[in-house]
Scaffold this active site. Structure first.
Site, PDB file in Angstrom:
ATOM      1  CB  CYS A   3      -0.410   2.241   5.675  1.00 29.20           C
ATOM      2  SG  CYS A   3      -1.171   0.710   5.074  1.00 29.20           S
ATOM      3  CB  CYS A  59      -5.206  -0.370   2.312  1.00 30.63           C
ATOM      4  SG  CYS A  59      -3.904  -0.923   3.438  1.00 30.63           S
ATOM      5  CB  CYS A 100      -4.276   2.892   5.860  1.00 27.00           C
ATOM      6  SG  CYS A 100      -4.170   2.840   4.046  1.00 27.00           S
ATOM      7  CB  CYS A 135      -0.898   0.001   1.235  1.00 23.28           C
ATOM      8  SG  CYS A 135      -1.857   1.512   1.439  1.00 23.28           S
ATOM      9  CB  CYS A 180      -9.182  -3.493 -11.777  1.00 26.23           C
ATOM     10  SG  CYS A 180      -8.795  -2.297 -13.043  1.00 26.23           S
TER      11      CYS A 180
END
Length: 183
Positions: free
Chosen positions: A101, A147, A150, A98, A170
């Site tokens: 984070c 995510c 986060c 991510c 995607c």
């Protein structure tokens, strides 16, 4: 896919292809990897590939620590233009995290070429890597992928991927950081 949804998607294709947030900007934040395989981003104290604690930050705090283009995609669900992201067509081996984070999201072994213009994966790294939310924006029915640490917007999930899952995650390239495998 329902006919109405397909028609709406086709009508919106020019919007997705020609509008986006910060598409010509490059995410210039440096990712640092230490000898013990920990990664961090200078200026973002919440970025860690080893800490799995859920983050509950204010929008103002995210705005302070994220580059503007990453902030708009991840905190306000913007979308990068198709075929413009840095990972949409890469075949490099490694791990995707991510961009907000540092949470481990996908491995390159789950990445496939979908020709949709965004990086696509057939499975997430583990059950806690991502979460899902119904998304009815743009008069479409989609599943938003967030995510798991986060809550940042990553992209959408579709049921047109390859075996073994039949799924296509995607993702926005700008929502991902990539660390290549060591040689």
């Amino acid at each position: 896919m329902k006919t109405k949804t397909l028609i709406n998607l086709l009508l919106l294709l020019p919007v997705f292809m020609f509008t986006a947030c910060g598409q010509n900007k490059k995410n210039t934040v440096t990712i640092k990897k230490t000898s013990d395989n920990k990664i961090s981003k200078p200026g973002n104290p919440y970025y860690s590939n080893t800490d799995t604690t859920k983050l509950k930050l204010s929008d103002a705090e995210w705005k302070k620590v994220l580059p503007e283009d990453v902030y708009l995609v991840m905190r306000h669900a913007e979308t990068e233009r198709a075929f413009t992201g840095k990972y949409w067509n890469t075949e490099d081996k490694g791990t995707y995290y991510c961009a907000s984070c540092g949470n481990l999201l996908f491995r390159s072994t789950a990445k496939f070429s979908s020709s949709c213009g965004w990086p696509s994966f057939f499975e997430q790294e583990n059950k806690k890597s991502v979460t899902y939310k119904n998304d009815y924006s743009y008069n479409m029915e989609r599943i938003e992928v967030l995510c798991g640490r986060c809550g940042g917007h990553l992209g959408h999930l579709f049921d047109d991927g390859p075996p073994p899952t039949g799924k296509r995650y995607c993702m926005n390239s700008i929502a991902l950081d990539f660390i290549p495998d060591s040689k």
